[in-house]
Design a protein around this motif. Structure first.
Motif, PDB file in Angstrom:
ATOM      1  N   ALA A  45      45.488  39.109 -64.945  1.00  0.00           N
ATOM      2  CA  ALA A  45      45.389  40.547 -64.683  1.00  0.00           C
ATOM      3  C   ALA A  45      45.578  40.913 -63.205  1.00  0.00           C
ATOM      4  CB  ALA A  45      44.065  41.087 -65.205  1.00  0.00           C
ATOM      5  N   PRO A  46      44.908  40.262 -62.264  1.00  0.00           N
ATOM      6  CA  PRO A  46      45.106  40.640 -60.869  1.00  0.00           C
ATOM      7  C   PRO A  46      46.511  40.325 -60.359  1.00  0.00           C
ATOM      8  CG  PRO A  46      43.207  39.195 -61.076  1.00  0.00           C
ATOM      9  CD  PRO A  46      43.834  39.297 -62.411  1.00  0.00           C
ATOM     10  N   THR A  47      47.139  39.320 -60.939  1.00  0.00           N
ATOM     11  CA  THR A  47      48.499  38.993 -60.524  1.00  0.00           C
ATOM     12  C   THR A  47      49.452  40.136 -60.831  1.00  0.00           C
ATOM     13  OG1 THR A  47      48.050  36.665 -60.913  1.00  0.00           O
ATOM     14  CG2 THR A  47      50.339  37.302 -60.758  1.00  0.00           C
ATOM     15  N   LEU A  48      49.358  40.654 -62.036  1.00  0.00           N
ATOM     16  CA  LEU A  48      50.208  41.783 -62.401  1.00  0.00           C
ATOM     17  C   LEU A  48      49.841  43.034 -61.609  1.00  0.00           C
ATOM     18  CD1 LEU A  48      50.414  41.322 -66.256  1.00  0.00           C
ATOM     19  CD2 LEU A  48      52.158  40.824 -64.564  1.00  0.00           C
ATOM     20  N   GLY A  49      48.542  43.265 -61.440  1.00  0.00           N
ATOM     21  CA  GLY A  49      48.092  44.438 -60.689  1.00  0.00           C
ATOM     22  C   GLY A  49      48.533  44.394 -59.244  1.00  0.00           C
ATOM     23  N   THR A  50      48.447  43.226 -58.636  1.00  0.00           N
ATOM     24  CA  THR A  50      48.859  43.077 -57.244  1.00  0.00           C
ATOM     25  C   THR A  50      50.352  43.308 -57.080  1.00  0.00           C
ATOM     26  OG1 THR A  50      47.101  41.501 -56.826  1.00  0.00           O
ATOM     27  CG2 THR A  50      48.942  41.469 -55.308  1.00  0.00           C
ATOM     28  N   THR A  51      51.133  42.713 -57.948  1.00  0.00           N
ATOM     29  CA  THR A  51      52.584  42.830 -57.827  1.00  0.00           C
ATOM     30  C   THR A  51      53.041  44.269 -58.028  1.00  0.00           C
ATOM     31  OG1 THR A  51      52.824  40.573 -58.636  1.00  0.00           O
ATOM     32  CG2 THR A  51      54.784  41.950 -58.660  1.00  0.00           C
ATOM     33  N   LEU A  52      52.628  44.893 -59.122  1.00  0.00           N
ATOM     34  CA  LEU A  52      53.065  46.265 -59.385  1.00  0.00           C
ATOM     35  C   LEU A  52      52.447  47.246 -58.394  1.00  0.00           C
ATOM     36  CD1 LEU A  52      54.804  48.014 -61.150  1.00  0.00           C
ATOM     37  CD2 LEU A  52      52.893  48.267 -62.726  1.00  0.00           C
ATOM     38  N   GLY A  53      51.201  47.026 -58.010  1.00  0.00           N
ATOM     39  CA  GLY A  53      50.560  47.896 -57.018  1.00  0.00           C
ATOM     40  C   GLY A  53      51.269  47.837 -55.679  1.00  0.00           C
ATOM     41  N   THR A  54      51.654  46.634 -55.261  1.00  0.00           N
ATOM     42  CA  THR A  54      52.373  46.483 -53.996  1.00  0.00           C
ATOM     43  C   THR A  54      53.731  47.156 -54.049  1.00  0.00           C
ATOM     44  OG1 THR A  54      51.256  44.394 -53.591  1.00  0.00           O
ATOM     45  CG2 THR A  54      53.270  44.792 -52.351  1.00  0.00           C
ATOM     46  N   ILE A  81      59.710  41.695 -51.898  1.00  0.00           N
ATOM     47  CA  ILE A  81      60.333  40.420 -52.274  1.00  0.00           C
ATOM     48  C   ILE A  81      59.355  39.268 -52.069  1.00  0.00           C
ATOM     49  CG2 ILE A  81      62.137  38.765 -51.629  1.00  0.00           C
ATOM     50  CD1 ILE A  81      63.945  41.208 -51.089  1.00  0.00           C
ATOM     51  N   PHE A  82      58.665  39.263 -50.924  1.00  0.00           N
ATOM     52  CA  PHE A  82      57.708  38.199 -50.640  1.00  0.00           C
ATOM     53  C   PHE A  82      56.585  38.172 -51.670  1.00  0.00           C
ATOM     54  CE2 PHE A  82      53.892  36.634 -48.420  1.00  0.00           C
ATOM     55  CZ  PHE A  82      54.340  35.355 -48.115  1.00  0.00           C
ATOM     56  N   VAL A  83      56.025  39.325 -51.997  1.00  0.00           N
ATOM     57  CA  VAL A  83      54.931  39.379 -52.975  1.00  0.00           C
ATOM     58  C   VAL A  83      55.444  39.021 -54.372  1.00  0.00           C
ATOM     59  CG1 VAL A  83      53.326  40.948 -54.136  1.00  0.00           C
ATOM     60  CG2 VAL A  83      53.511  40.975 -51.669  1.00  0.00           C
ATOM     61  N   ALA A  84      56.611  39.514 -54.733  1.00  0.00           N
ATOM     62  CA  ALA A  84      57.156  39.247 -56.065  1.00  0.00           C
ATOM     63  C   ALA A  84      57.498  37.776 -56.258  1.00  0.00           C
ATOM     64  CB  ALA A  84      58.390  40.103 -56.313  1.00  0.00           C
ATOM     65  N   VAL A  85      57.813  37.084 -55.187  1.00  0.00           N
ATOM     66  CA  VAL A  85      58.143  35.664 -55.299  1.00  0.00           C
ATOM     67  C   VAL A  85      56.890  34.795 -55.216  1.00  0.00           C
ATOM     68  CG1 VAL A  85      59.307  33.760 -54.105  1.00  0.00           C
ATOM     69  CG2 VAL A  85      60.508  35.902 -54.492  1.00  0.00           C
ATOM     70  N   THR A  86      55.998  35.101 -54.288  1.00  0.00           N
ATOM     71  CA  THR A  86      54.862  34.213 -54.054  1.00  0.00           C
ATOM     72  C   THR A  86      53.720  34.382 -55.049  1.00  0.00           C
ATOM     73  OG1 THR A  86      53.905  35.755 -52.455  1.00  0.00           O
ATOM     74  CG2 THR A  86      55.324  33.991 -51.603  1.00  0.00           C
ATOM     75  N   THR A  87      53.494  35.571 -55.563  1.00  0.00           N
ATOM     76  CA  THR A  87      52.364  35.780 -56.469  1.00  0.00           C
ATOM     77  C   THR A  87      52.495  34.985 -57.765  1.00  0.00           C
ATOM     78  OG1 THR A  87      51.977  37.959 -55.511  1.00  0.00           O
ATOM     79  CG2 THR A  87      50.984  37.522 -57.636  1.00  0.00           C
ATOM     80  N   PRO A  88      53.613  35.019 -58.476  1.00  0.00           N
ATOM     81  CA  PRO A  88      53.713  34.194 -59.684  1.00  0.00           C
ATOM     82  C   PRO A  88      53.656  32.690 -59.402  1.00  0.00           C
ATOM     83  CG  PRO A  88      55.408  35.877 -59.692  1.00  0.00           C
ATOM     84  CD  PRO A  88      54.774  35.899 -58.349  1.00  0.00           C
ATOM     85  N   ILE A  89      54.202  32.276 -58.276  1.00  0.00           N
ATOM     86  CA  ILE A  89      54.155  30.856 -57.931  1.00  0.00           C
ATOM     87  C   ILE A  89      52.713  30.430 -57.669  1.00  0.00           C
ATOM     88  CG2 ILE A  89      54.835  29.147 -56.185  1.00  0.00           C
ATOM     89  CD1 ILE A  89      57.493  30.712 -55.978  1.00  0.00           C
ATOM     90  N   THR A  90      51.967  31.253 -56.955  1.00  0.00           N
ATOM     91  CA  THR A  90      50.562  30.965 -56.699  1.00  0.00           C
ATOM     92  C   THR A  90      49.774  30.910 -57.997  1.00  0.00           C
ATOM     93  OG1 THR A  90      50.747  32.080 -54.571  1.00  0.00           O
ATOM     94  CG2 THR A  90      48.527  31.713 -55.415  1.00  0.00           C
ATOM     95  N   LEU A  91      50.045  31.852 -58.899  1.00  0.00           N
ATOM     96  CA  LEU A  91      49.376  31.848 -60.202  1.00  0.00           C
ATOM     97  C   LEU A  91      49.677  30.559 -60.957  1.00  0.00           C
ATOM     98  CD1 LEU A  91      47.822  33.300 -62.520  1.00  0.00           C
ATOM     99  CD2 LEU A  91      50.047  34.121 -63.270  1.00  0.00           C
TER     100      LEU A  91
END
Length: 119
Positions: A45-54, A81-91
């Motif tokens: 949930a926070p991964t999706l919220g962070t990406t779309l919120g950003t 781009i940085f958030v969209a690439v790094t957030t799923p990888i971190t997850l």
């Protein structure tokens, strides 16, 4: 002065709507973090919220500063781009580490753990 009086009403409304959408999306992701039970559910949930919120907040910034400066301002695209690439990888790394820990401690897989918690 901030220059907020120098932008059009449409740009101000669009900026406010995008900021509100980003804030609500991030809040929903944070509530999902609090509400869900297992680590595997909480991570999503926070991964999706962070990406779309950003993305929404960055779009609001692009609209505001492009209108204020009368030229396109696209620095925020790098942030998106940085958030969209790094957030799923971190997850993915976090989930794999938790899965490895669960398997090495012989707790079972997340599916069997979730089934046992619901009983």
């Amino acid at each position: 002065m901030t220059g907020a009086a120098d932008i059009s009403n449409f740009a101000a409304f669009l900026t406010a709507a995008l900021l509100a959408c980003g804030a609500v999306t991030t809040l929903i992701g944070a509530l999902g973090l609090l509400r869900l039970r297992t680590f595997y559910e909480r991570a999503h949930a926070p991964t999706l919220g962070t990406t779309l919120g950003t993305v929404c907040v960055a779009m609001a910034s692009i609209v505001y500063f492009s209108t204020l400066g009368t030229r396109p301002v696209l620095h925020e695209v790098l942030i998106v781009i940085f958030v969209a690439v790094t957030t799923p990888i971190t997850l993915l790394i976090l989930i794999r580490a938790a899965l490895f820990r669960d398997q090495s401690e012989d707790r079972g897989t997340p599916a069997t753990t979730a089934e046992n918690e619901h009983r």
